[in-house]
Design an enzyme around this catalytic site. Structure first.
Site, PDB file in Angstrom:
ATOM      1  N   TYR A 173      57.156  36.086  29.890  1.00 48.32           N
ATOM      2  CA  TYR A 173      56.892  34.683  30.368  1.00 48.32           C
ATOM      3  C   TYR A 173      58.582  33.771  30.134  1.00 48.32           C
ATOM      4  O   TYR A 173      58.536  33.220  30.930  1.00 48.32           O
ATOM      5  CB  TYR A 173      56.587  33.790  29.096  1.00 48.32           C
ATOM      6  CG  TYR A 173      56.515  32.117  28.734  1.00 48.32           C
ATOM      7  CD1 TYR A 173      55.050  32.226  28.974  1.00 48.32           C
ATOM      8  CD2 TYR A 173      57.637  31.763  27.929  1.00 48.32           C
ATOM      9  CE1 TYR A 173      55.828  30.525  29.313  1.00 48.32           C
ATOM     10  CE2 TYR A 173      57.569  30.254  27.672  1.00 48.32           C
ATOM     11  CZ  TYR A 173      56.621  29.832  27.888  1.00 48.32           C
ATOM     12  OH  TYR A 173      57.177  28.587  28.074  1.00 48.32           O
ATOM     13  N   SER A 186      59.910  24.123  33.278  1.00 46.27           N
ATOM     14  CA  SER A 186      60.784  26.222  32.186  1.00 46.27           C
ATOM     15  C   SER A 186      60.306  26.307  31.279  1.00 46.27           C
ATOM     16  O   SER A 186      59.546  25.163  30.384  1.00 46.27           O
ATOM     17  CB  SER A 186      61.865  26.134  32.795  1.00 46.27           C
ATOM     18  OG  SER A 186      62.776  27.902  32.472  1.00 46.27           O
ATOM     19  N   SER A 187      61.171  26.342  30.297  1.00 43.40           N
ATOM     20  CA  SER A 187      61.461  26.707  29.094  1.00 43.40           C
ATOM     21  C   SER A 187      62.502  27.027  28.287  1.00 43.40           C
ATOM     22  O   SER A 187      63.338  28.012  29.549  1.00 43.40           O
ATOM     23  CB  SER A 187      60.494  27.470  28.544  1.00 43.40           C
ATOM     24  OG  SER A 187      60.327  28.209  27.069  1.00 43.40           O
ATOM     25  N   LYS A 244      60.274  32.515  33.469  1.00 45.58           N
ATOM     26  CA  LYS A 244      60.963  31.119  33.020  1.00 45.58           C
ATOM     27  C   LYS A 244      62.125  30.755  33.346  1.00 45.58           C
ATOM     28  O   LYS A 244      62.554  29.412  34.487  1.00 45.58           O
ATOM     29  CB  LYS A 244      60.532  30.675  32.115  1.00 45.58           C
ATOM     30  CG  LYS A 244      58.981  30.091  31.464  1.00 45.58           C
ATOM     31  CD  LYS A 244      58.487  29.649  32.147  1.00 45.58           C
ATOM     32  CE  LYS A 244      56.953  29.396  32.025  1.00 45.58           C
ATOM     33  NZ  LYS A 244      56.611  27.285  32.565  1.00 45.58           N
TER      34      LYS A 244
END
Length: 252
Positions: A152, A138-139, A156
């Protein structure tokens, strides 16, 4: 510490460069046999040649994870070639940041469906393993609101939710965890491009991290290798943030 990955069989998406390449290297260095895919046939060929020359047991294939049929076919053939699957790492992202309908669609197809299809295609082989593990990438943008709060960041966040759901549903059979990197700098990567083309954004992002630097791909890869390994046998449903104290929210 012996991670217990020797002889294990792993699949990694987006493994020809950057974080994915470092994950392939980390798993192979621990003794796993790794099959990876990436979109560029030339990139895959180059990575296989370089990794094999260093003595690592790897196989590569050109696959676009947004193509569901191609992804499922690769998972099946790679699993047959390896003689089973113990680990899958869903690493690919569309990196679609601006909020356009095209980017929302690309993010869903690549990040979300690419992860779901990988896991579902590998599940029969994973359930036959005695140490099965899923690791999704993920982020920190999925954890808090930042400049990537559109497609984005949203997808995520969805990946973390999906992975924690898997951990609960598959408890005792297959472990599932997420790694959420902060900003990662490597040659040819998005932050090198931003540094060259949007130096103000680069300087702002760099200034947010109290370490004064961005992560290296190998620093993310070591976290992935641990979570993928039998050494993490009782770790499931976690989101491991690897960001050098970039994020400031409390993860409860």
């Amino acid at each position: 510490m012996d991670l217990g990955l020797a002889g294990r069989r792993a699949l990694v998406t987006g493994g020809s460069r950057g974080i994915g390449r470092a994950i392939v290297e980390a798993l192979a260095d621990e003794g796993a046999t790794v099959a990876f895919c990436a979109r560029s046939a030339d990139g895959v060929e180059k990575a296989v040649a370089e990794l094999s020359a260093s003595g690592r047991a790897v196989r590569g294939a050109a696959v676009d994870v947004a193509d569901g049929d191609a992804l499922r076919s690769w998972v099946t053939s790679a699993g047959e070639e390896l003689g089973g699957i113990d680990v899958v790492v869903a690493n690919v992202s569309a990196l679609a940041i601006p909020s356009s309908e095209e980017n929302w669609e690309a993010s869903f197809r690549t990040d979300v469906l690419g992860t779901v299809r990988l896991v579902e295609a590998a599940m029969p082989a994973l359930e036959a393993s005695d140490a099965a593990a899923i690791v999704t990438i993920s982020s920190v943008s999925g954890r808090e609101i930042d400049f990537a709060a559109g497609p984005y960041g949203t997808v995520k966040g969805a990946i973390v939710h999906y992975t924690q759901g898997l951990a609960h549903q598959l408890a005792g059979r297959v472990r599932a965890n997420t790694v959420s990197p902060g900003n990662v700098y490597f040659p040819g990567g998005v932050w090198e491009s931003i540094e060259a083309n949007n130096p103000d954004l680069y300087a702002h992002a760099l200034g947010l991290n109290p370490t004064g630097r961005m992560a290296r791909p190998d620093e993310i890869a070591r976290a992935v290798a641990f979570l993928a390994s039998p050494a993490a046998s009782f770790v499931s449903g976690t989101n491991l943030v690897v960001d050098g104290a970039l994020t400031r929210g409390v993860q409860l």
